[in-house]
Design a protein around this motif. Sequence first.
Motif, short mmCIF file in Angstrom:
data_model
loop_
_atom_site.label_atom_id
_atom_site.label_comp_id
_atom_site.label_asym_id
_atom_site.label_seq_id
_atom_site.Cartn_x
_atom_site.Cartn_y
_atom_site.Cartn_z
N VAL A 1 5.52 -3.31 3.39
CA VAL A 1 4.42 -3.23 2.40
C VAL A 1 4.55 -4.39 1.40
O VAL A 1 3.58 -5.07 1.07
CB VAL A 1 4.43 -1.86 1.67
CG1 VAL A 1 3.42 -1.84 0.53
CG2 VAL A 1 4.13 -0.73 2.65
N LEU A 2 5.79 -4.62 0.97
CA LEU A 2 6.01 -5.71 0.00
C LEU A 2 5.65 -7.06 0.62
O LEU A 2 4.98 -7.87 -0.01
CB LEU A 2 7.47 -5.70 -0.48
CG LEU A 2 7.85 -6.80 -1.46
CD1 LEU A 2 6.97 -6.76 -2.71
CD2 LEU A 2 9.31 -6.68 -1.88
N SER A 3 6.06 -7.25 1.88
CA SER A 3 5.76 -8.53 2.55
C SER A 3 4.25 -8.76 2.62
O SER A 3 3.78 -9.88 2.43
CB SER A 3 6.33 -8.52 3.97
OG SER A 3 7.72 -8.45 3.91
N LYS A 4 3.52 -7.69 2.87
CA LYS A 4 2.06 -7.80 2.98
C LYS A 4 1.45 -8.27 1.64
O LYS A 4 0.63 -9.18 1.61
CB LYS A 4 1.48 -6.43 3.36
CG LYS A 4 0.06 -6.46 3.87
CD LYS A 4 -0.48 -5.08 4.10
CE LYS A 4 -1.07 -4.53 2.82
NZ LYS A 4 -1.53 -3.14 2.93
N HIS A 5 1.90 -7.64 0.56
CA HIS A 5 1.36 -8.01 -0.77
C HIS A 5 1.79 -9.43 -1.15
O HIS A 5 1.00 -10.18 -1.73
CB HIS A 5 1.84 -7.01 -1.82
CG HIS A 5 1.18 -5.68 -1.69
ND1 HIS A 5 -0.18 -5.52 -1.81
CD2 HIS A 5 1.69 -4.45 -1.45
CE1 HIS A 5 -0.49 -4.25 -1.64
NE2 HIS A 5 0.63 -3.57 -1.40
N ILE A 6 3.03 -9.75 -0.81
CA ILE A 6 3.52 -11.10 -1.14
C ILE A 6 2.71 -12.15 -0.40
O ILE A 6 2.34 -13.18 -0.96
CB ILE A 6 5.04 -11.20 -0.83
CG1 ILE A 6 5.82 -10.60 -2.01
CG2 ILE A 6 5.47 -12.65 -0.59
CD1 ILE A 6 7.30 -10.48 -1.79
N LYS A 7 2.40 -11.86 0.85
CA LYS A 7 1.62 -12.82 1.65
C LYS A 7 0.25 -13.06 1.01
O LYS A 7 -0.22 -14.20 0.94
CB LYS A 7 1.48 -12.31 3.08
CG LYS A 7 0.91 -13.39 3.97
CD LYS A 7 0.91 -13.10 5.41
CE LYS A 7 0.31 -14.26 6.21
NZ LYS A 7 -0.86 -14.89 5.65
N GLN A 8 -0.37 -11.95 0.54
CA GLN A 8 -1.69 -12.09 -0.09
C GLN A 8 -1.61 -12.97 -1.35
O GLN A 8 -2.49 -13.79 -1.59
CB GLN A 8 -2.24 -10.71 -0.43
CG GLN A 8 -2.86 -10.03 0.79
CD GLN A 8 -3.25 -8.61 0.50
OE1 GLN A 8 -2.39 -7.77 0.21
NE2 GLN A 8 -4.52 -8.32 0.58
#
Lengths: 97, 155
Positions: free
Chosen positions: A43-50
């Motif tokens: 989940v964190l990786s997804k937000h960081i990517k955004q």
Amino acid sequence: MENSKFDAIIHAPNRLQICALLSPLEQVEFRVIRDELGISDSVLSKHIKQLEDVGYIKQKKSKVNGRARRWFHLTTKGRRAFELHVEELKRIVNDLL
Amino acid sequence: MTKKEIKSREAQEALDSINEMEHAGLKRVLPTPRWLGAILALLIGTQIALLGAEIRNYNTILIVLIVIMTIAIINKNQSAGVTERILLSKRTLIICLICIIPIYFLAIISGQYLNNHFEYYWAPFAIGAFVTISIWSLVVSAHRSYINRFNEGKN
């Protein structure tokens, strides 16, 4: 010059918390962000990517005791966008008072 | 509850969450302990005093100890997983670093000059003490500014 601007990318709760955590610091490690937010790695990786895609945060990789670590920091653009967003939130709150 | 009130309540919740995270971030940054700063200041001051008095017997051990202390401070920040934001610009930092090196050598040379030409035997030690107090003051002021920022975040 604009003093406040609502930012839909930043406003999502997790991304808002990521930016808030990074704002008073130079750089923060991935595991620290994950632990503070209490979310999973994916989940964190997804937000960081955004946030990375819009150029608000950048990452640096380093090795500490042979282990790879990822450090994140707010870019100048990201810091400015976060500051404007906070100003906008304050304006919304103050408007009702 | 009107739409405006709902929007305002959401904004307030977002602001509260921001304050909470900023505070959590600052909490993670442990400033260099004052005792560590005091030891480092004392080591650098002693080295300047001894070199000024032209006593070189302890120079190597002092350099090793200064390097170990510096590594310990850097390692402490790395293991915390966060690094404190330095509000000075990169340019200012480079200028500060460029200024520190000549000041260090100037302190040693001044001590040697006063000792050799005027026979002020106390001069290198006075300069060393002055350097120790200066570094210690910097550590204390950095500590205070951190506490102030932390308290601001808390409020």
